[in-house]
Design an enzyme around this catalytic site. Structure first.
Site, PDB file in Angstrom:
ATOM      1  N   GLY B  53       0.825  -1.197   0.000  1.00  0.00           N
ATOM      2  CA  GLY B  53       0.000   0.000   0.000  1.00  0.00           C
ATOM      3  C   GLY B  53       0.863   1.252   0.000  1.00  0.00           C
ATOM      4  N   HIS B  56       3.671   4.616   2.948  1.00  0.00           N
ATOM      5  CA  HIS B  56       4.856   4.206   3.709  1.00  0.00           C
ATOM      6  C   HIS B  56       6.140   4.778   3.115  1.00  0.00           C
ATOM      7  CE1 HIS B  56       2.079   1.496   5.529  1.00  0.00           C
ATOM      8  NE2 HIS B  56       1.938   0.784   4.433  1.00  0.00           N
ATOM      9  N   HIS B 218      -0.113   0.744   9.441  1.00  0.00           N
ATOM     10  CA  HIS B 218      -1.285   1.166   8.669  1.00  0.00           C
ATOM     11  C   HIS B 218      -2.271   1.944   9.522  1.00  0.00           C
ATOM     12  CE1 HIS B 218       0.277  -2.353   6.522  1.00  0.00           C
ATOM     13  NE2 HIS B 218      -0.016  -1.635   5.480  1.00  0.00           N
TER      14      HIS B 218
END
Lengths: 220, 330
Positions: B53, B56, B218
């Protein structure tokens, strides 16, 4: 607006496309709620991802409409795998792709065959995700829906009534995830703190089953 | 929550366009979301592909380049990429020597990379996948999806990348990646929740005066909440968590990683305490890296990763690297 469907085999490509429209509308309408449910126990994106995937699936089907109900389901599944991401993409993609493959090239199928397709899809989800009942996942809506659908059909119910029963069971199954402790997916990291929240995946699964019931009832 | 964005739906595409403009040495396919080292595939070289995802950064796109990754696949914010991206990346970097997928252990990443590996192999690309699961905050592995992949990802991408750059074959590169993963442990702490663009506000509620121990990357809440502590106290808890789990009997690499919103001034101060806590536990430190490398949007806080290294791993860690996010020796 459609030719009168065969009462014995009401599920044709047009039926699945009406279901897809209803499902995409539901994801669009409920996107904020799904994301809200995903905030305390997930990462606050379930509604956004499902909305994006179903809108893309609707576009894909409109651009190149398959002629069989199975063909539509396979295309929707493939599009979800390519557009949703996260765990939901492969899981929902597998649910619909396997369901579509179960129907093969059949032009129009009975509610019993639709049940077979749903069972094949649910088996695929369980195998891929490794979850079982009460792990606080989408299966907690899908398994009760499958049972209710089977029970209603076995009792001689028609497609609309059987799918209405499935929808009610999916809804109840989703609500019943609230007291459960998550054992799979990102919510599992919260342990006991996942208790007290309704599972977003079970909730979106219930929306899909409800869209199926609406389609059979002729609401969409 | 104010954010420096246009609309939430476009944050990843906008970032990729800007990344492409800043890094002409990389090929950035904004539409299909694949970042590839220019010149790939390199003759005889194993291709390294990772992804996950977005949110990051600099992980993973910022680690594409000489001595590290050959390609990265950014997903939506905190959402794994889709198989199409990894299939495309694998095809772009495979020289015939095969491709290593570096996959952080999250259900979404695992499922999407698994589907991608099958599809890539159908297309004749040899793929080996390595799972990263270094987060010791997850204790209850039997009843969860298992330990999460966090800071060790950087160590794996750097060390496996250096080996691939030297021409090591796929099985050797994969074995090194697994060795680094097995020798690495991470523990993270959040001082504030992060805000996703889609939600527009914090993803969980972390009151003033409290911190979250064992947080993931997350914005998922961690295991335990405590009253706010000093940097030294946080270092003790964090170092104890990783050292007691790994029990190193040799020198370690240390990554003191910022989660995104903690200033370097604080991170360096925290590193001083981390070094003190490691010394008290008689853990020798071979190398230390301090900075924002595996972030969680605008979360405040830090994680500590240690990785026990032998001479070979240390040599590969020191080998030249030239990427947007990590660069030395070049």
């Amino acid at each position: 607006m459609n030719a009168t469907p065969d009462p014995e085999a009401p599920v044709d490509a047009a039926f699945v496309r009406r279901w897809l429209d209803a499902a995409a509308a539901a994801m669009d309408r409920e996107s904020a709620r799904l994301t809200e449910l995903d905030s305390p126990i997930g990462d606050a994106d379930h509604g956004t991802n499902m909305r994006r995937g179903f809108l893309a699936a609707r576009t894909a089907v409109e651009q190149d409409p398959p002629e069989t109900p199975g063909g539509v389901l396979v295309l929707v599944g493939r599009t979800l795998i390519s557009t949703v991401g996260g765990a939901s993409g492969p899981l929902y993609g597998t649910l619909l792709r396997r369901a579509g493959k179960e129907l093969g090239e059949e032009q129009a199928v009975s509610a019993a065959r639709l049940r077979d397709a749903l069972r094949a899809g649910v088996d695929g989800v369980a195998a891929l995700g490794g979850a079982g009942p009460e792990d606080k996942t989408m299966l907690d809506a899908l398994l009760p829906a499958l049972d209710a659908l089977t029970g209603a059909l076995d009792a001689g119910g028609g497609a609309a009534d059987a799918l209405a029963a499935a929808s009610a069971a999916a809804d109840e199954g989703a609500k019943a995830t609230t007291p459960l402790r998550a054992r799979k997916g990102r919510a599992s990291y919260l342990g006991e703190r996942s208790v007290g929240h309704q599972d977003p995946g079970a909730t979106s699964s219930a929306l899909l089953i409800t869209a199926l019931a609406e389609t059979a009832r002729g609401d969409v | 929550m104010k954010m420096l964005i246009n609309v939430a739906e476009n944050v990843v595409a906008d970032a990729l366009r800007g990344f492409a403009a800043a890094h002409p040495e990389l090929t950035v396919d904004v539409e299909r979301r694949v970042i590839v080292r220019r010149g790939a595939p390199y003759e005889g070289k194993v291709g390294l592909v990772s992804g996950g995802g977005s949110g990051h950064e600099p992980l993973h796109g910022g680690f594409v380049g000489k001595g590290m990754l050959d390609a990265a696949c950014p997903g939506e914010v905190f959402t794994s990429p889709v198989p199409d991206q990894m299939v495309r990346a694998a095809a772009a970097v495979d020289s015939g020597a095969g491709v290593l997928f570096i996959v952080k252990n999250y259900t979404g990443d695992v499922l999407n990379f698994q589907m991608a590996a099958e599809l890539a192999e159908d297309e004749g690309v040899q793929v080996v996948s390595v799972l990263v699961d270094d987060d010791v905050a997850v204790t209850d592995s039997l009843y969860t999806a298992g330990r999460r992949g966090t800071g060790a990802t950087l160590f794996i991408e750097k060390i496996a990348g250096a080996a691939a750059e030297e021409g090591a074959p796929l099985d050797r590169v994969a074995a090194l990646a697994r060795q680094v993963n097995a020798a690495s442990r991470t523990f993270g702490v959040a001082l504030s929740a992060c805000s996703t663009p889609a939600k527009g506000g914090p993803t969980f509620d972390l009151p003033e005066g409290e911190l979250e121990l064992g947080v993931g990357i997350h914005g998922e809440p961690g295991r335990e909440r405590r009253a706010m502590m000093t940097s030294g106290e946080i270092a003790d808890v964090t170092v104890e968590a990783v050292v007691s789990d790994l029990n190193p009997d040799g020198p370690v690499l240390v990554l003191v990683n910022g989660m995104g919103a903690t200033p370097l001034l604080e991170l360096y101060g925290f590193n001083a305490e981390v070094q003190r806590a490691l010394a008290e536990r008689r853990v020798p430190v071979a190398r230390t890296l301090v900075g924002n490398y595996v972030t969680s949007l605008d979360m405040a806080g830090a994680s500590v990763t240690i990785c026990q290294v032998d001479e070979e791993l240390l040599r590969l860690w020191d080998a030249p690297v030239s990427t947007p996010g990590l660069r030395w020796g070049c």
